[in-house]
Scaffold this motif. Sequence first.
Motif, short mmCIF file in Angstrom:
data_model
loop_
_atom_site.label_atom_id
_atom_site.label_comp_id
_atom_site.label_asym_id
_atom_site.label_seq_id
_atom_site.Cartn_x
_atom_site.Cartn_y
_atom_site.Cartn_z
N HIS A 136 53.45 15.36 24.73
CA HIS A 136 53.50 15.90 26.10
C HIS A 136 52.09 15.98 26.70
O HIS A 136 51.86 15.56 27.83
CB HIS A 136 54.13 17.29 26.10
N TYR A 137 51.16 16.53 25.91
CA TYR A 137 49.82 16.76 26.43
C TYR A 137 49.11 15.47 26.81
O TYR A 137 48.39 15.42 27.82
CB TYR A 137 49.00 17.52 25.37
N ASN A 139 50.10 12.92 28.18
CA ASN A 139 50.57 12.33 29.44
C ASN A 139 50.28 13.22 30.63
O ASN A 139 50.98 13.15 31.65
CB ASN A 139 52.07 12.05 29.35
N THR A 140 49.28 14.06 30.52
CA THR A 140 48.95 15.00 31.59
C THR A 140 47.58 14.71 32.17
O THR A 140 46.73 14.06 31.54
CB THR A 140 48.98 16.45 31.07
N GLU A 200 43.11 23.02 33.79
CA GLU A 200 44.36 22.30 34.08
C GLU A 200 45.39 22.52 32.98
O GLU A 200 46.59 22.64 33.25
CB GLU A 200 44.07 20.81 34.24
N LEU A 204 48.99 24.17 33.50
CA LEU A 204 50.17 23.46 33.01
C LEU A 204 51.00 24.37 32.11
O LEU A 204 52.23 24.42 32.21
CB LEU A 204 49.75 22.21 32.25
#
Length: 216
Positions: A136-137, A139-140, A200, A204
């Motif tokens: 997940h991380y 793709n941020t 960020e 998130l």
Amino acid sequence: MHLPPPAWPIDFRITLLRATLYVLFIGGIAQGAYYEALYFPSVRFTELGFTEFAQTLTLASCCGLLLYTRQVIKVFPNVTLLLFAFIAASLVREQDYFLDVYVADNSWKVIVALIIMPTLGWVIYQRRHFVAEFAHYSNTFAFGLFAGGVLTTYVFSRLYGRQVFWRAVLDDSYVRVFKDVAEEVAELLGYSLILFATIELLLLALRISKAQRARS
């Protein structure tokens, strides 16, 4: 092509506000370096100057934000732990002068090892959870900023601040301060990007936590 909406959307106006604040922050550190060179010639770009102090404050802020994300919000616990260890090790490394003088030579290496080794052991033990979180991380926007900060600090600043490079540029006019300015200011820029990435990541995590509460 129709794209699905993001899982944790960001309001455009909020994004614009954050971008503006980041620009102002970068402008502030650039101006701080200028004032350091202009008004504090005796300590400029040394361990007692603005740039080194700003580096320490930036890294300490990152550590605090990551601890808050991990311990309070409880999102990405393994990713944030590894990031915390990496940044904390960098923070200790930045204090090498004071640790060498007031503690013992190379004592910073011992402290860094005490931070890194247990963290790596835990992340390896929790590798399945770590891989799932990192999927997940990675793709941020936070990860992109973090990668940019790491490349700026640990690759570009080292190459850009090489003595051989500045000797080639300045020839007989070479003075060490040029090398120090180039390396330290580039490092501070990289640390600033890492700080933005940490902010960020925190934001998130807050959005993820809010979405989780809404579903429950």
